[in-house]
Design a protein around this motif. Structure first.
Motif, short mmCIF file in Angstrom:
data_model
loop_
_atom_site.label_atom_id
_atom_site.label_comp_id
_atom_site.label_asym_id
_atom_site.label_seq_id
_atom_site.Cartn_x
_atom_site.Cartn_y
_atom_site.Cartn_z
N VAL A 166 0.85 -1.21 0.00
CA VAL A 166 0.00 0.00 0.00
C VAL A 166 0.88 1.26 0.00
O VAL A 166 0.65 2.20 -0.77
N ARG A 170 1.19 3.99 -3.24
CA ARG A 170 0.94 5.43 -3.15
C ARG A 170 2.17 6.22 -3.57
O ARG A 170 2.08 7.21 -4.30
N ARG A 205 -7.46 -2.00 0.23
CA ARG A 205 -7.18 -0.66 0.78
C ARG A 205 -6.89 0.38 -0.31
O ARG A 205 -6.84 1.57 -0.02
N THR A 206 -6.67 -0.05 -1.54
CA THR A 206 -6.32 0.90 -2.61
C THR A 206 -7.29 0.90 -3.78
O THR A 206 -7.29 1.83 -4.60
#
Ligand SMILES: [Zn+2]
Length: 356
Positions: A166, A170, A205-206
């Motif tokens: 994650v 990013r 989560r992304t």
């Protein structure tokens, strides 16, 4: 939005007699009913390229190739324990950008670089390529397979690996996770299953799509259901199959398309991402695709060539191979333009698009 019209005006279909015409008509009807495009803006969906987030519609009528290689380093993968030197002499921004620009003239508008950090994916290099071309470049990340994993993967927990992914996604503007692979073996190893589950958790989560690597065609060790067990591993942490492309399925010689229909029935994309290469000749790949389309799965098919440009490979047709070599074979087999448009334009965008 449905359109059940069949392309009556196509001269080739009329010239092919009743058997060909009926197959062609059938494929046309399936295609018209199966897909949906991005005609209207839809809820903040973007494709994350290295340079910016773009709404899928802005790619116009150009094709997206979901699995190619712009910075894969064979020397590194083939080195001792998959950890060879980190750069090769063929790594030249100008040469790669030139190849990508040729593909643009052939109808390519977006290329996904399927490299992970453990195969030498070089975000800085990719960014320089992206700045020299009109083609949108999507970077990826993740982990390739056990022999290329960095040593710390063995001691990290699933959640720690997911945290790393994650963070890296990013920091490096990943547009997807892939290619996530496994060693050719009868069962998925515990370490690779841990990585698959970690990638699944990072996806949750992304929202980034996931595509996989299968070792079909490399020998008898690879069971026919290898693609399905990858889907099992990702689903076990809650990934929706609609966000997954199971890769290299065109390297499984399966004329009746049984395994890929099983994958599509669960909702996942099927990657025919070694067109013109791999263990299965193109005519057999076309046979599988026809069976797949006739079963109604036009929406679930993705095409790409897994092409890796190096100075040595420059004689090959290049990044446009899918459009210039393989798609004509589908046309010749009776797949109509509307179906091809859905497969090469709509499907990869729907696969990549996510709410950031
Ligand atoms: Zn690949």
């Amino acid at each position: 939005m449905r359109n059940t019209s069949v392309d009556e005006s196509d001269k080739a279909a009329r010239d092919h007699g009743p058997a060909q015409l009926s197959r062609r008509d059938l494929l046309g009807v399936l295609a018209a009913g199966a897909g949906f495009g991005f005609g209207q803006a839809r809820g903040g969906l973007v494709i994350r390229t290295l340079l910016k987030d773009v709404p899928p519609d802005t790619l116009g009528t150009a094709a997206t190739l979901f699995h190619e290689h712009l910075s894969f380093e064979w020397a590194r993968v083939r080195g001792p324990n998959g950890r060879g030197p980190s750069s090769g002499p063929e790594k030249d921004v100008g040469l790669v950008a030139e190849q990508v620009n040729i593909a643009a003239t052939e109808g390519v508008g977006c290329i996904v670089d399927a490299g992970t950090s453990d195969v030498g994916r070089d975000a800085g290099f990719l960014k320089q390529v992206a700045e020299r071309t009109s083609v949108h470049i999507v970077a990826c990340g993740g982990l390739y397979m056990a022999r290329t994993y960095p040593p710390e993967v063995a001691t990290k927990s699933e959640d720690q690996i997911a945290d790393d992914l994650v963070r890296d996604a990013r920091a490096s503007r990943y547009g997807a996770f892939g290619e996530i692979g496994e060693t050719p073996d009868a069962a998925m190893s515990p370490e690779e299953r841990k990585v698959f589950r970690a990638v699944g958790k990072a996806h949750l989560r992304t929202n980034l799509a996931i595509f996989t690597h299968n070792a079909y065609g490399t020998g008898p060790n690879v069971p026919r259901d290898a693609g399905l067990r990858q889907l099992d591993a990702l689903e076990s942490v809650g990934v929706k199959p609609q966000r997954v492309a199971v890769g290299h399925m065109c390297c499984l010689d399966d004329p009746l398309a049984g395994v890929i229909k099983d994958i599509a029935r669960r909702g996942a994309f099927v990657g025919f991402d070694r067109v013109t290469g791999g263990a299965v000749p193109d005519d057999r790949k076309v046979t599988m695709i026809l069976a797949f389309l006739e079963a109604g799965y036009a929406d679930n098919l993705l095409l790409s060539a897994d092409y890796n440009f190096t100075a040595r490979s420059a004689a090959r047709p290049g990044y446009g191979t899918t459009l210039t070599v393989f798609v004509p074979k589908l046309r010749q087999a009776g797949v109509n333009d509307e179906t091809i448009r859905r497969i090469t334009i709509d499907n990869p965008r729907r696969f990549l698009a996510f709410v950031a």
